[in-house]
Design a protein around this motif. Structure first.
Motif, mmCIF file in Angstrom:
data_model
loop_
_atom_site.group_PDB
_atom_site.id
_atom_site.type_symbol
_atom_site.label_atom_id
_atom_site.label_comp_id
_atom_site.label_asym_id
_atom_site.label_seq_id
_atom_site.Cartn_x
_atom_site.Cartn_y
_atom_site.Cartn_z
ATOM 1 N N CYS A 26 -0.404 35.770 52.019
ATOM 2 C CA CYS A 26 0.386 35.018 53.000
ATOM 3 C C CYS A 26 -0.185 33.624 53.230
ATOM 4 C CB CYS A 26 0.493 35.788 54.316
ATOM 5 S SG CYS A 26 -1.080 36.133 55.135
ATOM 6 N N ALA A 107 8.715 39.848 59.779
ATOM 7 C CA ALA A 107 8.120 41.177 59.602
ATOM 8 C C ALA A 107 9.077 42.297 59.979
ATOM 9 C CB ALA A 107 6.848 41.290 60.442
ATOM 10 N N PRO A 111 9.970 45.807 54.294
ATOM 11 C CA PRO A 111 9.043 45.184 53.335
ATOM 12 C C PRO A 111 9.287 45.687 51.909
ATOM 13 C CG PRO A 111 7.977 47.046 54.364
ATOM 14 C CD PRO A 111 9.360 46.951 54.978
ATOM 15 N N GLN A 133 12.385 41.013 51.543
ATOM 16 C CA GLN A 133 11.333 42.031 51.536
ATOM 17 C C GLN A 133 9.967 41.400 51.259
ATOM 18 O OE1 GLN A 133 13.361 44.510 48.492
ATOM 19 N NE2 GLN A 133 12.821 46.214 49.836
ATOM 20 N N SER A 136 8.878 39.628 54.349
ATOM 21 C CA SER A 136 8.438 40.611 55.339
ATOM 22 C C SER A 136 7.032 41.123 55.017
ATOM 23 C CB SER A 136 9.416 41.791 55.381
ATOM 24 O OG SER A 136 8.937 42.796 56.252
ATOM 25 N N THR A 137 6.787 41.380 53.741
ATOM 26 C CA THR A 137 5.473 41.871 53.311
ATOM 27 C C THR A 137 4.384 40.844 53.655
ATOM 28 O OG1 THR A 137 6.441 43.218 51.566
ATOM 29 C CG2 THR A 137 4.119 42.602 51.292
ATOM 30 N N ARG A 140 3.868 40.696 57.482
ATOM 31 C CA ARG A 140 3.088 41.851 57.937
ATOM 32 C C ARG A 140 1.608 41.688 57.591
ATOM 33 N NH1 ARG A 140 6.771 47.106 57.762
ATOM 34 N NH2 ARG A 140 8.762 46.145 58.335
ATOM 35 N N GLU A 141 1.340 41.096 56.429
ATOM 36 C CA GLU A 141 -0.057 40.829 56.067
ATOM 37 C C GLU A 141 -0.679 39.859 57.065
ATOM 38 O OE1 GLU A 141 -2.567 39.570 52.089
ATOM 39 O OE2 GLU A 141 -0.802 38.378 52.605
#
Length: 198
Positions: A26, A107, A111, A133, A136-137, A140-141
């Motif tokens: 990220c 997020a 994901p 996706q 989102s991944t 989230r990271e």
């Protein structure tokens, strides 16, 4: 797919390039361009640019549906939010509310879903693979980084002229430079010249 093998080659508009490992996918994504004075570093001009970036290691997310102009806007919004949050955390300032909201929004989408390949020894992403996706991944990271054990390991390069921020995942937590070949080396050269002068 090797989410732990991070780092990308950054290119200076004035010429030259160097490998910079921000310590997380990220954060690597945060250096694909920017706003204001960082617009000269923009690499995500078209949806196809986003497709190419996502397909590269370590993310290896080969998108299976067309990436739209809206996806590109969403990607740039998330990128700016990650950048703003990382800089704030490195400076020990409160995270900007806008950045937190943008990361949370990204997020909230589903994901990427890991999938074991037929050999049973490697993994990929289950189809369909969508740009949303992948975003989102990465969001989230970023949430995990900001709230987890590395939350206090966000650092800005020790060079007074370098704004690059990274998360220091080294065991001793003593990383100071964006890159030893760039700012670390420049510092060593300046220190050597100063010693010779005195």
């Amino acid at each position: 797919m090797r989410m732990n093998a991070t780092g990308r080659v950054l290119h200076d508009p004035k010429g030259g390039s160097f490998r910079f490992d921000a310590g997380a996918v990220c954060l690597d994504f945060a250096y694909t361009g920017g706003e204001g004075r960082y617009a000269v570093f923009e690499t995500l001009h078209e949806p196809t640019d986003l497709v190419e970036w996502l397909a590269q290691p370590p993310l290896d997310a080969v998108v299976t549906a067309p990436v739209t102009a809206d996806d590109l806007v969403a990607a740039r919004t998330l990128r700016q939010a990650i950048w703003a949050a990382a800089r704030a955390r490195a400076a020990r300032r409160p995270l900007p509310a806008e950045a937190v909201a943008a990361v949370n929004r990204a997020a909230a989408s589903p994901p990427l879903v890991p999938e074991l390949t037929g050999s049973g020894t490697t993994i990929g992403w289950a189809a369909p693979v969508l740009a949303s996706q992948a975003l989102s991944t990465m969001a989230r990271e970023m949430i995990e980084l900001l709230s987890g054990p590395l939350a206090e390991r966000f650092r800005e390069c020790a060079s007074e002229t370098c704004p690059l921020v990274f998360v220091d995942s080294s065991r001793p937590g003593a990383r100071r430079w964006c890159s030893m070949e760039r700012c670390g080396n420049r510092h060593k050269v300046r220190a050597l010249r100063a010693r010779r002068t005195t």
